[in-house]
Scaffold this motif. Structure first.
Motif, PDB file in Angstrom:
ATOM      1  N   TYR A 148      48.543  -8.698 -40.963  1.00  0.00           N
ATOM      2  CA  TYR A 148      48.851  -7.558 -41.846  1.00  0.00           C
ATOM      3  C   TYR A 148      47.870  -7.857 -43.180  1.00  0.00           C
ATOM      4  O   TYR A 148      48.096  -7.668 -44.419  1.00  0.00           O
ATOM      5  CB  TYR A 148      50.422  -7.936 -42.579  1.00  0.00           C
ATOM      6  CG  TYR A 148      51.422  -7.797 -41.436  1.00  0.00           C
ATOM      7  CD1 TYR A 148      51.725  -6.515 -41.000  1.00  0.00           C
ATOM      8  CD2 TYR A 148      51.828  -8.951 -40.740  1.00  0.00           C
ATOM      9  CE1 TYR A 148      52.638  -6.386 -39.973  1.00  0.00           C
ATOM     10  CE2 TYR A 148      52.791  -8.810 -39.639  1.00  0.00           C
ATOM     11  CZ  TYR A 148      53.151  -7.404 -39.379  1.00  0.00           C
ATOM     12  OH  TYR A 148      54.120  -7.081 -38.420  1.00  0.00           O
ATOM     13  N   ALA A 149      46.506  -8.183 -42.856  1.00  0.00           N
ATOM     14  CA  ALA A 149      45.620  -8.385 -43.829  1.00  0.00           C
ATOM     15  C   ALA A 149      45.696  -6.899 -44.653  1.00  0.00           C
ATOM     16  O   ALA A 149      45.395  -7.009 -46.011  1.00  0.00           O
ATOM     17  CB  ALA A 149      44.200  -8.364 -43.269  1.00  0.00           C
ATOM     18  N   ARG A 150      45.509  -5.740 -44.355  1.00  0.00           N
ATOM     19  CA  ARG A 150      45.493  -4.609 -44.935  1.00  0.00           C
ATOM     20  C   ARG A 150      46.718  -4.497 -46.040  1.00  0.00           C
ATOM     21  O   ARG A 150      46.548  -4.225 -47.307  1.00  0.00           O
ATOM     22  CB  ARG A 150      45.635  -3.358 -44.081  1.00  0.00           C
ATOM     23  CG  ARG A 150      45.510  -1.980 -45.046  1.00  0.00           C
ATOM     24  CD  ARG A 150      45.644  -0.805 -43.826  1.00  0.00           C
ATOM     25  NE  ARG A 150      45.744   0.528 -44.688  1.00  0.00           N
ATOM     26  CZ  ARG A 150      47.185   0.832 -44.650  1.00  0.00           C
ATOM     27  NH1 ARG A 150      48.208   0.007 -44.483  1.00  0.00           N
ATOM     28  NH2 ARG A 150      47.513   2.048 -45.509  1.00  0.00           N
ATOM     29  N   ILE A 151      47.663  -4.716 -45.545  1.00  0.00           N
ATOM     30  CA  ILE A 151      49.116  -4.554 -46.481  1.00  0.00           C
ATOM     31  C   ILE A 151      48.978  -5.518 -47.326  1.00  0.00           C
ATOM     32  O   ILE A 151      49.397  -5.418 -48.557  1.00  0.00           O
ATOM     33  CB  ILE A 151      50.425  -4.532 -45.645  1.00  0.00           C
ATOM     34  CG1 ILE A 151      50.546  -3.694 -44.610  1.00  0.00           C
ATOM     35  CG2 ILE A 151      51.307  -4.495 -46.530  1.00  0.00           C
ATOM     36  CD1 ILE A 151      51.477  -3.712 -43.705  1.00  0.00           C
ATOM     37  N   LEU A 156      48.365  -7.154 -53.290  1.00  0.00           N
ATOM     38  CA  LEU A 156      47.398  -7.875 -54.103  1.00  0.00           C
ATOM     39  C   LEU A 156      46.864  -6.673 -55.268  1.00  0.00           C
ATOM     40  O   LEU A 156      47.010  -7.036 -56.430  1.00  0.00           O
ATOM     41  CB  LEU A 156      46.234  -8.509 -53.717  1.00  0.00           C
ATOM     42  CG  LEU A 156      46.836  -9.778 -52.903  1.00  0.00           C
ATOM     43  CD1 LEU A 156      45.674 -10.567 -52.082  1.00  0.00           C
ATOM     44  CD2 LEU A 156      47.330 -10.946 -53.884  1.00  0.00           C
ATOM     45  N   VAL A 157      46.384  -5.689 -54.640  1.00  0.00           N
ATOM     46  CA  VAL A 157      45.846  -4.644 -55.515  1.00  0.00           C
ATOM     47  C   VAL A 157      46.835  -4.315 -56.743  1.00  0.00           C
ATOM     48  O   VAL A 157      46.530  -3.882 -57.961  1.00  0.00           O
ATOM     49  CB  VAL A 157      45.737  -3.324 -54.907  1.00  0.00           C
ATOM     50  CG1 VAL A 157      45.122  -2.261 -55.634  1.00  0.00           C
ATOM     51  CG2 VAL A 157      44.051  -3.902 -54.107  1.00  0.00           C
ATOM     52  N   THR A 182      40.409 -10.398 -48.870  1.00  0.00           N
ATOM     53  CA  THR A 182      41.297 -10.205 -47.854  1.00  0.00           C
ATOM     54  C   THR A 182      41.012  -9.073 -47.177  1.00  0.00           C
ATOM     55  O   THR A 182      41.182  -8.910 -45.905  1.00  0.00           O
ATOM     56  CB  THR A 182      42.802  -9.839 -48.442  1.00  0.00           C
ATOM     57  OG1 THR A 182      43.206 -10.992 -49.109  1.00  0.00           O
ATOM     58  CG2 THR A 182      43.877  -9.995 -47.362  1.00  0.00           C
ATOM     59  N   MET A 183      40.399  -8.087 -47.678  1.00  0.00           N
ATOM     60  CA  MET A 183      39.830  -6.853 -46.879  1.00  0.00           C
ATOM     61  C   MET A 183      38.746  -6.747 -46.064  1.00  0.00           C
ATOM     62  O   MET A 183      38.607  -6.088 -45.406  1.00  0.00           O
ATOM     63  CB  MET A 183      39.574  -5.687 -48.290  1.00  0.00           C
ATOM     64  CG  MET A 183      40.671  -4.983 -48.859  1.00  0.00           C
ATOM     65  SD  MET A 183      40.112  -3.938 -50.331  1.00  0.00           S
ATOM     66  CE  MET A 183      41.300  -4.010 -51.372  1.00  0.00           C
ATOM     67  N   PHE A 223      30.977  -5.530 -51.726  1.00  0.00           N
ATOM     68  CA  PHE A 223      31.916  -5.209 -50.531  1.00  0.00           C
ATOM     69  C   PHE A 223      31.773  -3.589 -50.071  1.00  0.00           C
ATOM     70  O   PHE A 223      31.566  -3.520 -48.996  1.00  0.00           O
ATOM     71  CB  PHE A 223      33.408  -5.290 -51.143  1.00  0.00           C
ATOM     72  CG  PHE A 223      34.313  -4.894 -50.178  1.00  0.00           C
ATOM     73  CD1 PHE A 223      34.908  -5.692 -49.142  1.00  0.00           C
ATOM     74  CD2 PHE A 223      34.957  -3.515 -50.408  1.00  0.00           C
ATOM     75  CE1 PHE A 223      35.987  -5.205 -48.224  1.00  0.00           C
ATOM     76  CE2 PHE A 223      35.913  -3.158 -49.648  1.00  0.00           C
ATOM     77  CZ  PHE A 223      36.472  -3.724 -48.372  1.00  0.00           C
ATOM     78  N   LEU A 224      31.375  -2.702 -50.908  1.00  0.00           N
ATOM     79  CA  LEU A 224      31.229  -1.409 -50.747  1.00  0.00           C
ATOM     80  C   LEU A 224      30.056  -1.159 -49.944  1.00  0.00           C
ATOM     81  O   LEU A 224      29.775  -0.212 -49.131  1.00  0.00           O
ATOM     82  CB  LEU A 224      31.430  -0.627 -52.111  1.00  0.00           C
ATOM     83  CG  LEU A 224      32.647  -0.380 -52.508  1.00  0.00           C
ATOM     84  CD1 LEU A 224      32.617   0.187 -53.932  1.00  0.00           C
ATOM     85  CD2 LEU A 224      33.584   0.295 -51.753  1.00  0.00           C
TER      86      LEU A 224
END
Length: 228
Positions: A148-151, A156-157, A182-183, A223-224
């Motif tokens: 569930y990394a995305r969630i 956290l955001v 995490t993303m 990251f981007l």
């Protein structure tokens, strides 16, 4: 188009004959509606969905209905009723600790994590930022990271946003940095949008020479660069 697919999903849930699944679709529609439509309609959906599940699903699943109903009540300004439903959700979690949760109720992870995350939204709606931030943190810590990394990242955001709104910019930057880490490996338009928005939000702090903000902005930039 989304509404049409929701209605098809509801029809399939009814055809399945699985107790509570039609109510679960209504619960999901209520949550989506809270982002888009007048909240009183979302409360009716949450109400009806919960009514279709009461006594037909295990306690952990009923906790999911209770906390969505709490959020809908908060959206309509019913503070005490919302907090009472949060208490009901946690009582149901405790009572159903040994329940075997059906797969369709695990879409967002373990019920406890979902209840924590939705409780955070209740507190956020009620203007209680400290409790909201704490609940988002608990939600993020309650999900299996690999699955569930995305969630987790989005929890956290949301936690970081609540910390920033309380004036804790350094604490918020640390949480945001964890979210970006995490993303890694997650492909999601929503997480990319969140990171782009973050860079814009950081500008005033960078202009004031806040070191944590400058370091986080560089983290977000890198990251981007690798996740376009």
């Amino acid at each position: 188009m989304a509404q049409r697919y929701y209605m098809q999903s509801l029809g399939l849930a009814r055809e399945s004959g699985i107790p509570g699944q039609d109510g679960f679709v209504m619960r999901t529609m209520s949550q989506q509606g809270m982002k888009l439509h007048p909240p009183e309609h979302c409360l009716a959906l949450a109400d009806t969905g919960w009514d279709r599940a009461k006594g037909r699903v295990d306690q952990q699943v009923e906790a999911l209905f209770a906390v969505t109903h709490a959020h809908a009540l908060a959206k309509t300004g019913q503070r005490q009723a919302a907090l009472a439903d949060v208490d009901r959700a946690y009582a149901a979690l405790a009572a159903g600790a040994d329940d075997e949760v059906p797969f369709w109720a695990l879409v967002w992870g373990p019920p406890a994590a979902t209840v924590h995350s939705r409780t955070a939204k209740v507190f956020e709606t009620l203007g209680d930022r400290p409790n909201s931030a704490r609940s988002y943190a608990t939600a993020a810590a309650s999900r299996p990271g690999a699955t569930y990394a995305r969630i987790i990242a989005l929890d956290l955001v949301a936690q970081a946003e609540q910390q920033a709104k309380q004036g804790g910019i350094e604490q918020a930057c640390a949480t945001w940095s964890r979210a970006i880490d995490t993303m890694a490996g997650v492909r999601s338009a929503r997480t990319l949008k969140a990171v782009r928005s973050l860079r814009s939000d950081l500008r005033p702090y960078r202009a004031r020479g806040v070191r944590a903000a400058a370091e986080l902005d560089e983290h977000a930039r890198i990251f981007l660069t690798h996740h376009r």
